[in-house]
Design a protein around this motif. Structure first.
Motif, PDB file in Angstrom:
ATOM      1  N   LEU A  89       0.829  -1.212   0.000  1.00 17.66           N
ATOM      2  CA  LEU A  89       0.000   0.000   0.000  1.00 17.66           C
ATOM      3  C   LEU A  89       0.861   1.258   0.000  1.00 17.66           C
ATOM      4  N   ARG A  90       1.950   1.264   0.775  1.00 18.64           N
ATOM      5  CA  ARG A  90       2.842   2.437   0.800  1.00 18.64           C
ATOM      6  C   ARG A  90       3.477   2.670  -0.570  1.00 18.64           C
ATOM      7  N   ALA A  91       3.770   1.591  -1.289  1.00 16.93           N
ATOM      8  CA  ALA A  91       4.370   1.732  -2.622  1.00 16.93           C
ATOM      9  C   ALA A  91       3.417   2.403  -3.602  1.00 16.93           C
ATOM     10  N   MET A  92       2.127   2.370  -3.296  1.00 19.77           N
ATOM     11  CA  MET A  92       1.131   2.984  -4.187  1.00 19.77           C
ATOM     12  C   MET A  92       0.838   4.430  -3.809  1.00 19.77           C
ATOM     13  N   THR A  93       1.510   4.960  -2.793  1.00 21.22           N
ATOM     14  CA  THR A  93       1.265   6.331  -2.362  1.00 21.22           C
ATOM     15  C   THR A  93       2.487   7.197  -2.635  1.00 21.22           C
ATOM     16  N   ARG A  94       2.309   8.481  -2.474  1.00 24.32           N
ATOM     17  CA  ARG A  94       3.413   9.425  -2.665  1.00 24.32           C
ATOM     18  C   ARG A  94       4.128   9.618  -1.331  1.00 24.32           C
TER      19      ARG A  94
ATOM     20  N   ASP B 203       1.336  11.267   1.292  1.00 21.77           N
ATOM     21  CA  ASP B 203       0.201  10.425   1.645  1.00 21.77           C
ATOM     22  C   ASP B 203       0.576   9.509   2.814  1.00 21.77           C
ATOM     23  N   SER B 204      -0.426   8.889   3.420  1.00 22.60           N
ATOM     24  CA  SER B 204      -0.178   8.004   4.561  1.00 22.60           C
ATOM     25  C   SER B 204      -0.995   6.724   4.430  1.00 22.60           C
TER      26      SER B 204
ATOM     27  N   LEU C  27      -6.422   2.329   5.909  1.00 19.72           N
ATOM     28  CA  LEU C  27      -6.861   3.584   5.303  1.00 19.72           C
ATOM     29  C   LEU C  27      -5.691   4.190   4.554  1.00 19.72           C
ATOM     30  N   LEU C  28      -5.948   4.647   3.352  1.00 16.94           N
ATOM     31  CA  LEU C  28      -4.973   5.422   2.602  1.00 16.94           C
ATOM     32  C   LEU C  28      -5.425   6.870   2.674  1.00 16.94           C
ATOM     33  N   VAL C  29      -4.618   7.683   3.318  1.00 15.14           N
ATOM     34  CA  VAL C  29      -4.922   9.101   3.451  1.00 15.14           C
ATOM     35  C   VAL C  29      -4.153   9.810   2.344  1.00 15.14           C
ATOM     36  N   VAL C  30      -4.907  10.281   1.354  1.00 16.75           N
ATOM     37  CA  VAL C  30      -4.305  10.843   0.143  1.00 16.75           C
ATOM     38  C   VAL C  30      -4.593  12.334   0.101  1.00 16.75           C
ATOM     39  N   LYS C  31      -3.535  13.128   0.111  1.00 17.38           N
ATOM     40  CA  LYS C  31      -3.699  14.574  -0.004  1.00 17.38           C
ATOM     41  C   LYS C  31      -4.159  14.897  -1.422  1.00 17.38           C
ATOM     42  N   CYS C  32      -5.129  15.759  -1.515  1.00 16.94           N
ATOM     43  CA  CYS C  32      -5.676  16.123  -2.825  1.00 16.94           C
ATOM     44  C   CYS C  32      -4.630  16.827  -3.671  1.00 16.94           C
ATOM     45  N   SER C  33      -4.707  16.567  -4.934  1.00 17.22           N
ATOM     46  CA  SER C  33      -3.821  17.216  -5.899  1.00 17.22           C
ATOM     47  C   SER C  33      -4.382  18.588  -6.228  1.00 17.22           C
ATOM     48  N   ASN C  34      -3.529  19.571  -6.394  1.00 18.52           N
ATOM     49  CA  ASN C  34      -3.989  20.912  -6.749  1.00 18.52           C
ATOM     50  C   ASN C  34      -3.879  21.166  -8.246  1.00 18.52           C
ATOM     51  N   THR C  35      -3.671  20.104  -9.026  1.00 17.35           N
ATOM     52  CA  THR C  35      -3.533  20.272 -10.475  1.00 17.35           C
ATOM     53  C   THR C  35      -4.886  20.314 -11.176  1.00 17.35           C
TER      54      THR C  35
END
Length: 58
Positions: free
Chosen positions: A24-29, A33-34, A44-52
């Motif tokens: 799971l960590r390998a799939m996050t930034r 992300d956490s 839970l994957l806590v993914v910070k939203c992209s601002n792009t």
């Protein structure tokens, strides 16, 4: 994002938990992300939203 690992309670092996966490960590930034274990067989994957303005795929 919630990830439910079916039948993980019956395995309950620390090596399996570490492997799932690593996948799971390998799939996050990294440093953005956490991955958090939630309950016995959920993560839970806590993914910070992209601002792009573009969708973020994990």
């Amino acid at each position: 994002m919630a990830c439910d690992m079916d039948h993980l309670k019956s395995i309950n092996d620390p090596a399996v938990l570490q492997h799932i966490s690593a996948v799971l960590r390998a799939m996050t930034r990294q440093h953005v992300d956490s991955v958090v274990r939630y309950g016995l067989d959920e993560f839970l994957l806590v993914v910070k939203c992209s601002n792009t303005g573009l969708p973020l795929f994990v």
